[in-house]
Design an enzyme around this catalytic site. Structure first.
Site, PDB file in Angstrom:
ATOM      1  N   HIS F  23       0.846  -1.200   0.000  1.00 12.41           N
ATOM      2  CA  HIS F  23       0.000   0.000   0.000  1.00 12.41           C
ATOM      3  C   HIS F  23       0.880   1.249   0.000  1.00 12.41           C
ATOM      4  CE1 HIS F  23      -0.281   1.348   4.524  1.00 12.41           C
ATOM      5  NE2 HIS F  23       0.891   0.825   4.293  1.00 12.41           N
ATOM      6  N   HIS F  48       5.069   0.402  -0.381  1.00 13.31           N
ATOM      7  CA  HIS F  48       5.773  -0.450   0.577  1.00 13.31           C
ATOM      8  C   HIS F  48       4.725  -1.466   1.045  1.00 13.31           C
ATOM      9  CE1 HIS F  48       3.802   2.477   3.202  1.00 13.31           C
ATOM     10  NE2 HIS F  48       3.917   1.606   4.183  1.00 13.31           N
ATOM     11  N   HIS F  50       3.297  -4.689   4.178  1.00 14.43           N
ATOM     12  CA  HIS F  50       3.280  -5.207   5.549  1.00 14.43           C
ATOM     13  C   HIS F  50       2.780  -6.653   5.580  1.00 14.43           C
ATOM     14  CE1 HIS F  50       3.928  -1.214   7.259  1.00 14.43           C
ATOM     15  NE2 HIS F  50       2.998  -0.743   6.471  1.00 14.43           N
ATOM     16  N   ASP F  88      -4.875 -10.623   0.327  1.00 12.89           N
ATOM     17  CA  ASP F  88      -3.548 -11.233   0.509  1.00 12.89           C
ATOM     18  C   ASP F  88      -2.747 -11.158  -0.788  1.00 12.89           C
ATOM     19  OD1 ASP F  88      -1.527 -12.623   1.867  1.00 12.89           O
ATOM     20  OD2 ASP F  88      -2.172 -14.509   0.975  1.00 12.89           O
ATOM     21  N   HIS F  89      -1.487 -10.727  -0.671  1.00  9.87           N
ATOM     22  CA  HIS F  89      -0.610 -10.551  -1.833  1.00  9.87           C
ATOM     23  C   HIS F  89      -1.230  -9.602  -2.861  1.00  9.87           C
ATOM     24  CE1 HIS F  89       1.553 -13.875  -0.011  1.00  9.87           C
ATOM     25  NE2 HIS F  89       2.562 -13.637  -0.821  1.00  9.87           N
ATOM     26  N   GLU F 135      -0.603  -3.646  11.975  1.00 11.07           N
ATOM     27  CA  GLU F 135       0.161  -3.278  10.774  1.00 11.07           C
ATOM     28  C   GLU F 135       1.614  -3.690  10.957  1.00 11.07           C
ATOM     29  OE1 GLU F 135       0.148   0.665   8.032  1.00 11.07           O
ATOM     30  OE2 GLU F 135       1.088   0.857   9.981  1.00 11.07           O
TER      31      GLU F 135
END
Lengths: 146, 146, 146, 146, 146, 146
Positions: F23, F48, F50, F88-89, F135
């Site tokens: 994100h 970047h 998480h 996810d991903h 996060e």
């Protein structure tokens, strides 16, 4: 439960910081024997210490412009400036102004941290929700301000 | 790499124990200013402290009769009797016989713990493989005996 | 230390999987009293159990075409197919073919898991480096294959 | 939310203890097939088990004489005496008096632990706030007494 | 195994740092379909990301004057200056000079971090022992330099 | 505090799931400089990412027939189907339908996850109590639905 008036949605956000400190549990007006009896090995006159983990939770509405409740960078600065820098690598009984004349228990430390942080959090327009303080992985204290 | 003669299969087994202690990093033969310059806030004369996590790894052959390398209850007793009971809730600089006249660094503490445990592990017919000592979640030291 | 011939750089990669199982530590050829004496509460005839955490480490050269040592999705499948699916929510003493006639100690379980996985890892052209098996957060066993 | 009258400040304090136990999820009045259908692999007739982590939270006023809500050494003793010693290395379905005739789910176990601890906590003048029980790292249950 | 000549005792010390980064696993010389086939969801052209945990282990003799192998404050500075500041909150495929023209796998990243840190560690008179890099809690890579 | 009518005992049960995503924090209607000023390195145009940890807590009465509040296998499926599989991903800014036109902050993501899960939880007769979203290990957000 919440006395604030919210037009948006209430969110809670938590920041974790850590510090290492020495302390002992002992009343100066008690004998060593009495302190030993009540506080056990925590009363050791030569001190012991902990890696404390501190979780500060603030709450309020999300700012629609930023998607943030508060800026975590700001929250990190506030916690470090008013709490961590004053107690990290310090002796809680001897060197911390806001613990002066208090027993250095985790309970008292959590309440004192609340009192230190509250005005700075409120000045930013957020609510302080809780202070959660781990003394060890097996023990922690929570304070909600009253 | 292993100098022991094994007829069976080599296994490593690790037991974790914890203790809380106070210390400071400072040489008595240096001035406060020099200690402060070299050790920073770790030199605080009023002490600070940590929750140390200690991992003791022993190795050897599995005993076919029990399926054990060593009895973990025994290992727990040995670590507590010869190490944890002597340093938990203590001041590493002032009160621990096996740290006498040593700088209370994590490195020196890990080496001293090795020296304390070695004869008791060997007496049981096992090999001491390593001492791993966490000072904080972000720092740890390992010692393999030479 | 490594007998393989590497033209590239040796890397270790580890995958963690988990399973829950019941077991007891008791020899069928011993009396209950003897088992109790040697294994303590772990000999409880009515079983007890654990959440086991399993770390499988393989080593070898990075494949320059993919940047991978092995595909972790493949490694996950192998560990689940040949180990986890056979022991998760099972009784280690009664229901696991590769633990038949063995004492259900963590040591023996780690060695048996090595033996189960080795041919499948080698078939892929990688080396099995170690099996690390946590029985609880405070105890773990490592096996390196000899 | 709190029905107690506090002249001082309300604090929450939590103690973590652990135990290992075997169990299965199965109703004796159902067939194996029905149990299997509803509870899946948790119904395995040969048992499985877990490392349970138990967090007991009590609340009340800080005692100004000691800086404590309750003495954590006392809380540790109470939890071990009335709960952990009765279920550690035990079979929850067969051997635990306070789980008799109950399905050995994490939900029912948390409620039963509350009922076991409540009178002993209240006798000390504190309030039991919650039981938090982890069955695995990915699942936990909380019970607040009603 | 160690080629260094030690007059004192060899100690290993590890510092943990963290960073958050975006990446994808995809070869520019392959089609999207081929990348998808080999790398699965990790090939997503719109990127995904991780909280990486990095453990840097150095080894050598304890300095008898300080009780230190190396000053952890120095090690923290070196890791942040030469690694973390260059990759934290960055895109590993597009923005990191030492990952240029490399597949952004954890394996390649660990090797590249080794190469970045080695000269700075050796300049201080210590040996770099290993780079351990967690991509998730369930996967990590270790590199020992050859 | 609870508006539901319970004839039995209220229990809370929590399931943890994880996902990895990319994100950035940046408003399309702001300049890069303004985004950089407000969001710092989180505004990096190249993204970047998480490893997010998601804790979903539901509450309600224990079903006396099963000892369950809800079947955790079902809860796991619901969370994966309606949330994890969609993010996810993935890139939270570009690819997630329920984050469309929202700033990809942890706060907004937690609220959006609540909205996604609520109808499916309620259909099962349980109450959604909270969404807790980490996060990083040091930052998390909680949302209780209003």
């Amino acid at each position: 439960m919440y006395i604030c008036v919210l037009f948006g949605k209430m969110i809670h956000i938590t920041r974790k910081e850590s510090f290492n400190a020495a302390h002992k549990l002992a009343r100066p007006d008690w004998t060593d024997a009495k302190n030993q009896e009540v506080f056990g090995k925590c009363a050791n006159p030569n001190w012991h210490g902990h890696n404390y983990n501190l979780y500060v939770t603030v709450k309020g509405e999300v700012n629609p412009e930023t998607g943030f409740l508060v800026d975590l960078k700001w929250l990190k600065v506030i916690i470090n400036k008013y709490v961590v820098d004053k107690i990290d690598h310090k002796n809680l009984n001897l060197e911390v102004d806001f613990m002066k004349d208090k027993l250095a228990s985790t309970e008292n430390l959590a309440i004192a941290i609340w009192d230190e942080l509250l005005p700075h959090i409120e000045k930013e327009g957020a609510y302080l929700h809780s202070i959660k303080l781990y003394e060890t992985d097996n023990n922690y204290v929570e304070y909600f301000g009253n």
